[in-house]
Design an enzyme around this catalytic site. Structure first.
Site, PDB file in Angstrom:
ATOM      1  N   VAL A  67     -48.710 106.277  80.664  1.00 51.85           N
ATOM      2  CA  VAL A  67     -48.780 104.839  80.930  1.00 51.85           C
ATOM      3  C   VAL A  67     -48.053 104.114  79.809  1.00 51.85           C
ATOM      4  O   VAL A  67     -48.290 104.385  78.629  1.00 51.85           O
ATOM      5  CB  VAL A  67     -50.249 104.352  80.995  1.00 51.85           C
ATOM      6  CG1 VAL A  67     -50.302 102.828  81.084  1.00 51.85           C
ATOM      7  CG2 VAL A  67     -50.974 104.984  82.182  1.00 51.85           C
ATOM      8  N   GLY A 112     -48.488 102.702  74.557  1.00 43.80           N
ATOM      9  CA  GLY A 112     -48.438 103.696  75.633  1.00 43.80           C
ATOM     10  C   GLY A 112     -49.498 104.754  75.394  1.00 43.80           C
ATOM     11  O   GLY A 112     -50.124 104.801  74.330  1.00 43.80           O
ATOM     12  N   LYS A 113     -49.734 105.578  76.363  1.00 45.54           N
ATOM     13  CA  LYS A 113     -50.647 106.711  76.181  1.00 45.54           C
ATOM     14  C   LYS A 113     -50.359 107.704  77.285  1.00 45.54           C
ATOM     15  O   LYS A 113     -49.896 107.331  78.367  1.00 45.54           O
ATOM     16  CB  LYS A 113     -52.106 106.248  76.276  1.00 45.54           C
ATOM     17  CG  LYS A 113     -53.067 107.152  75.548  1.00 45.54           C
ATOM     18  CD  LYS A 113     -53.103 106.818  74.054  1.00 45.54           C
ATOM     19  CE  LYS A 113     -54.029 107.716  73.273  1.00 45.54           C
ATOM     20  NZ  LYS A 113     -54.219 107.245  71.898  1.00 45.54           N
ATOM     21  N   GLY A 114     -50.654 108.980  77.010  1.00 46.09           N
ATOM     22  CA  GLY A 114     -50.451 110.009  78.026  1.00 46.09           C
ATOM     23  C   GLY A 114     -51.650 110.917  78.088  1.00 46.09           C
ATOM     24  O   GLY A 114     -52.498 110.918  77.183  1.00 46.09           O
TER      25      GLY A 114
END
Ligand code: NAD
Length: 422
Positions: A67, A112-114
């Site tokens: 994201v 962001g992050k995953g």
């Protein structure tokens, strides 16, 4: 589900909580409705199916997410989490917190992050490498030093970052270190990155103590979680003269009213994989967040201080090393009791700040000694703390609302200057 269960479920939903924290601050800022909607929502969410050949010859398909909450102030920045409970909602919440964290500490990154839904404890090293490489390959059109720069998070580490560097570099046909941070020193990592989050916690605690006129030397500190953030925070605070009176991790909890010998405890944990059995302290079973102390450092998981236990917190300062340890309901109770909370997006921003320094060093191809990294970290975090404190005093709001206000204003300022492309 009974009503109380449903309420608790709601209280513990990270995306709902990130939204509530945002709204409480945004309500005080009189933002135009359109802009408010733009910065609250994630910019882009990607879901990938990742087929991976397993050691037993079968093919398993994993689900991965990335994201990008915001790229307004710079490339999306944020870690990748490997966990069986990862959901798109959780990743979205964590991505939004990254936007606000980078803005609070004023580094030129978005958020962001995953995440990948998997249980790394049940996977071999080879399976983890293949999964990581497939994820990096599938997302290589998103990732890049100028666009989206991942880092480690829960259950991912320096080795996984090294595999991502290698996979991305193979696709680009050249070595590109600046595509991720939190790398091993030999693969473009930065001196001081490992200790950066705990060191940032120390800088914030020092500032909070000065504001509250509570001397850190002699203060009683309890630390939940004795991993990277918890152990470094405890060690550095002890060096400033604080007494680390209680520490816990997944294996158990130990206390010593006169203060634990942190260096010996760190060595014990390295040998015994946890604090349990440490001969320099007494075991105890009271929840650590309820221990009588001056400073509580939650440095383990989210949702540790909730409306169920908030009125039993006895600390004067809560320094959030972890992400999301306090729910919005608990925040209200702590504020009513006069507990000074240093919010996660400020308190643990030392990690992403040194990630930024790592990215800068990669792009220069010139590496700083650790003293320089630490000095620059202090130069970033102390003004960030003071900006948030000033906002808190000016608007008579708690430090979390103030931190969100500072962050939102910085993001909105950039959007206003850039305009909205249509
Ligand atoms: P880590 O895996 O190194 O350590 C986690 C620690 O928490 C371990 O000691 C573990 O035993 C303990 N723990 C887990 N469940 C617990 C429980 N129920 N009670 C007590 N202890 C428990 O992880 P870390 O990197 O130190 O991260 C800790 C928190 O800090 C996470 O919320 C993470 O998102 C946040 N954080 C980390 C960084 C970083 O740079 N590492 C940066 C910002 C925020």
């Amino acid at each position: 589900m009974p009503a109380e269960g449903a309420n608790l479920q709601k209280e513990l939903n990270p995306l709902a909580n990130a939204g509530r924290q945002f709204d409480e601050a945004a309500d005080r800022l009189n933002l135009p409705a359109g802009i408010r909607e733009v910065i609250k929502r994630s910019r882009r969410a990607t879901i990938v199916s990742l087929p991976v050949p397993m050691d037993d010859g079968t093919l398993k398909v994993f689900t991965g997410y990335r994201v990008q909450h915001s790229i307004v102030r710079g490339p999306a920045k944020g870690g990748i989490r490997y966990h069986p409970d990862v959901t798109l909602e959780e990743v979205e919440a964590l991505a939004a917190w990254m936007t606000w964290k980078c803005a609070v500490v004023n580094i030129p990154f978005g958020g962001g992050k995953g995440g990948i839904v998997c249980d790394p404890a049940k996977m071999s090293r080879g399976e983890l490498e293949r999964l990581t490489r497939r994820y990096a390959a599938d997302l290589s059109d998103l990732f890049g030093p100028e666009s989206d720069v991942p880092a480690p998070d829960v259950n991912t580490n320096e080795q996984i970052m090294a595999w991502i560097v290698d996979t991305y570099s193979m696709h680009e046909r050249r070595t590109e270190y600046a595509v991720v941070t939190g790398k091993p020193l030999e693969v473009g990592g930065s001196a001081g990155r490992r200790e950066a989050t705990g060191r940032g916690v120390l800088f914030c605690v020092r500032e909070a103590c000065a504001h509250l006129k509570l001397p850190l030397a002699g203060a009683r500190v309890a630390v939940q979680g004795f991993g990277n953030v918890g152990s470094v925070s405890a060690d550095l605070m002890a060096r400033d003269g604080a007494r680390i009176v209680a520490v816990s991790d997944v294996t158990g909890a130990v206390q010593a009213p006169e203060g634990l010998d942190v260096a010996t405890l760190i060595a014990w944990v390295a040998d015994h994989r946890g604090v349990k059995g440490f001969p320099g302290g007494k075991p105890f079973t009271t929840p650590i967040v309820e221990v009588d102390c001056d400073i509580l450092v939650p440095a383990a998981l989210e949702n540790q201080i909730t409306r169920e236990n908030a009125d039993r917190i006895r600390a004067r300062i809560v320094a959030e090393g972890a992400n999301g340890p306090t729910t919005p309901d608990a925040d209200r109770i702590l504020a009513d009791h006069g507990v000074f909370v240093i919010p996660d997006i400020l308190c643990n921003s030392g990690g992403v700040t040194v990630s930024y320094f790592e990215w800068v060093q990669n792009r220069m191809g010139f590496y700083w000694p650790e003293e320089e990294v630490n000095q620059r970290l202090e130069q970033a975090m102390v003004p960030a703390f003071r900006d948030v404190l000033a906002k808190s005093l000016e608007h008579k709001v708690n430090m979390r609302v103030a931190a969100f206000m500072v962050a939102i204003e910085r993001v909105v300022k950039v959007i206003t200057l850039r305009g909205v492309y249509a």
